[in-house]
Scaffold this active site. Structure first.
Site, PDB file in Angstrom:
ATOM      1  N   GLY A 193      13.190  29.382  44.501  1.00 32.17           N
ATOM      2  CA  GLY A 193      12.632  30.441  45.075  1.00 32.17           C
ATOM      3  C   GLY A 193      11.434  30.273  45.543  1.00 32.17           C
ATOM      4  O   GLY A 193      10.357  29.944  45.331  1.00 32.17           O
ATOM      5  N   VAL A 194      11.392  30.580  47.247  1.00 31.65           N
ATOM      6  CA  VAL A 194      10.298  30.760  47.941  1.00 31.65           C
ATOM      7  C   VAL A 194       9.857  31.872  48.672  1.00 31.65           C
ATOM      8  O   VAL A 194       9.479  31.739  49.885  1.00 31.65           O
ATOM      9  CB  VAL A 194      10.513  29.199  48.845  1.00 31.65           C
ATOM     10  CG1 VAL A 194      10.473  28.040  48.074  1.00 31.65           C
ATOM     11  CG2 VAL A 194      11.732  29.596  49.967  1.00 31.65           C
ATOM     12  N   GLY A 195       9.804  33.112  47.834  1.00 32.93           N
ATOM     13  CA  GLY A 195       9.385  33.935  48.352  1.00 32.93           C
ATOM     14  C   GLY A 195       7.589  34.034  48.213  1.00 32.93           C
ATOM     15  O   GLY A 195       7.156  32.926  48.298  1.00 32.93           O
TER      16      GLY A 195
ATOM     17  N   VAL B  98       5.622  34.057  45.911  1.00 26.89           N
ATOM     18  CA  VAL B  98       4.986  33.350  44.694  1.00 26.89           C
ATOM     19  C   VAL B  98       5.454  31.933  44.911  1.00 26.89           C
ATOM     20  O   VAL B  98       4.531  30.821  45.033  1.00 26.89           O
ATOM     21  CB  VAL B  98       5.335  33.794  43.519  1.00 26.89           C
ATOM     22  CG1 VAL B  98       4.910  32.669  42.205  1.00 26.89           C
ATOM     23  CG2 VAL B  98       4.863  35.031  43.074  1.00 26.89           C
TER      24      VAL B  98
ATOM     25  N   LYS C 153       5.734  49.315  28.929  1.00 27.15           N
ATOM     26  CA  LYS C 153       6.647  49.287  30.009  1.00 27.15           C
ATOM     27  C   LYS C 153       7.257  50.405  30.219  1.00 27.15           C
ATOM     28  O   LYS C 153       7.543  51.219  29.235  1.00 27.15           O
ATOM     29  CB  LYS C 153       7.562  48.048  29.931  1.00 27.15           C
ATOM     30  CG  LYS C 153       8.242  47.562  31.156  1.00 27.15           C
ATOM     31  CD  LYS C 153       7.350  46.680  31.872  1.00 27.15           C
ATOM     32  CE  LYS C 153       7.969  46.132  32.936  1.00 27.15           C
ATOM     33  NZ  LYS C 153       6.960  45.049  33.712  1.00 27.15           N
TER      34      LYS C 153
END
Length: 343
Positions: free
Chosen positions: A178-180, A182, A81
């Protein structure tokens, strides 16, 4: 500041590289956790940290997580990372990105970068002009969101099968936080199967519009974890499973795409003690990284889909071992990943 190897999150990392380029203002950390299975792969995060130690800690934690995620996804990649320390204005000049690309390139392919928080697809394209060690470019599978969503959907079905004895989602009640890209994709998959949906998002209009489209119900973002449902699917921020929120959950399983869902780690035991099945996040949400890293071994769409199709089987293996051993699913997943990377 203590030495890096004395930090609590140092986990026998193979290398931790610190870069500074005064001419462009670049300050960056690249942590290589493991290259046992292949090049250390993981995104670059562009973030304003309170201090340099916080940036190093973030890189250490995230690189370890990528080792585990890539190993459990069956990918020929290790874990790494990078973090770029943004200044308070969050300015990201091209010259600084060029300097970072040179830093990545100096590692000779031992680390492969990709998009993460604060970095765009356009930034990845820019980096690729200086270094070849970039994944997730537009011609390498595109947006990872739909791939993550499909893997999470398969994982939700696997959780239903383990808890209720069937993966038929008709009338199963799933609360999605969360409904972005994904969470929204997951909601559409579930709606097609006749599931009952309760949706929430920090963008209330987005949740309401999707709920209307799919025949679901929208609730306020701060109310979704109080909904009584069969499965709770967190697909937004991490660290949402705290001592307080776990105690108030009214579901039989937690299976979602958010990263680092357990705030401290001990919440995994709390979930188990309450009889709530947990799908380890880095296992269920691996569809995106499976897509992003396709260039490492030239995997085509058919192979990518086969790898995503393996997610529910891997989760079932974790849950069976958890049931047999008494260890939590999170503990079992970590143990499996550690064996895969030779730790």
């Amino acid at each position: 500041m203590p030495a890096i190897w004395d930090l609590p999150d140092f986990d026998s990392h193979e290398a931790v590289h610190v870069f500074e380029d005064r001419a462009t203002g670049l300050k960056a950390v690249i942590a290589v956790h493991s290259t046992h299975l292949g090049p250390a792969a993981g995104g670059t995060r562009f973030w304003h940290y309170a201090d340099s130690q916080s940036a190093i800690t973030d890189a250490l934690r995230l690189s370890r997580g990528m080792s585990f995620k890539n190993a459990m996804a069956g990918l020929p990649a290790g874990g790494g990372k990078a973090v770029i320390l943004a200044n308070p204005s969050r300015s990201k000049p091209a010259e600084m990105l060029d300097a970072f690309a040179r830093a990545v390139d100096s590692l000779g392919g031992r680390y492969v970068t990709a998009q993460d928080v604060g970095m765009s697809e356009a930034d990845m394209v820019h980096l690729s002009k200086t270094t070849a060690h970039v994944a997730g470019l537009p011609d390498q599978g595109g947006d990872p969101g739909p791939y993550t969503a499909r893997g999470v959907y398969l994982g939700v079905k696997a959780a239903a099968k383990h808890v209720f004895g069937t993966d038929d989602m008709r009338d199963a009640h799933v609360a999605i936080q969360g409904v972005g890209s994904v969470g929204g994709g997951l909601a559409r998959y579930l709606a097609q199967q006749g599931a009952k949906l309760t949706l929430a998002d920090v963008d209330a209009h987005r949740a309401a519009a999707l709920a209307e489209e799919l025949g679901g119900v929208a609730v306020a973002a701060d109310a979704i974890m109080d909904v009584e449902a069969d499965i709770f699917s967190p697909c937004a921020l991490g660290a949402i499973l705290t001592e307080e929120t776990v105690a108030s959950l009214k579901v039989r399983a937690v299976a979602g795409g958010a990263n680092n869902q357990l705030a401290k780690g001990s919440e995994g035991r709390m979930l188990a003690d309450r009889g709530i099945l947990y799908a380890p996040d880095y296992v269920i949400n691996a569809g995106g990284i499976i897509n992003v890293l396709r260039h490492i071994d030239a995997a085509d769409d058919a192979e990518i889909n086969l790898r995503i199709d393996a997610i529910p089987g891997r989760l079932s293996e974790i849950w069976k071992e958890s049931d047999a051993s008494g260890s939590t699913p999170a503990e079992v997943a970590d143990q499996m990943a550690q064996k895969l990377i030779g730790r």
